[in-house]
Design a protein around this motif. Structure first.
Motif: not given
Length: 130
Positions: A80-81, A85-87, A89-94
């Protein structure tokens, strides 16, 4: 680590904190935000602290830490996390910084009597090859 006490060099479950850990995982799985899942469990935690708890795989048990939650619960919460995050886009920030593998050292032309000054000078001669 939150949820455990160390007694005589051995990790044992802190029942009160373990209850909070379980409640955070269950609240998050049920659809609450990270901060709301912590509040629902009766603790005030920042988003980042809850995220660290959700990502801590020691809670499913290791050689040192006894299990507080099941592998299934851990997998559901982290699935779920990652989905959330993919929704956003936060996992793509780093973006990891580049790793330089090639260096060049210019010839030393000066010698210092002080070892610290000499080391600083030698380090200044190192150049990264791109």
């Amino acid at each position: 680590m939150y949820g455990y006490k160390i007694i005589n060099g051995k990790a044992v479950i802190d029942e009160q904190e373990a209850g909070i850990i379980i409640s955070i995982f269950n609240g998050y799985i049920s659809g609450l935000s990270m901060k709301a899942a912590a509040a629902n469990a009766g603790v005030l935690m920042q988003h980042s602290a809850v995220k660290r708890i959700l990502m801590q795989d020691a809670y499913i048990g290791t050689d040192y830490y006894p299990a507080i939650i099941s592998r299934e619960t851990f997998a559901k919460a982290n699935g779920r996390r990652l989905h959330r995050a993919n929704q956003h886009g936060s996992e793509k920030r780093y973006t990891a910084p580049p790793i330089h593998k090639a260096f060049e050292l210019a010839a030393a032309e000066t010698h210092f009597d002080d070892p610290a000054e000499q080391a600083e000078y030698i380090y200044s001669l190192i150049e990264v090859k791109t």
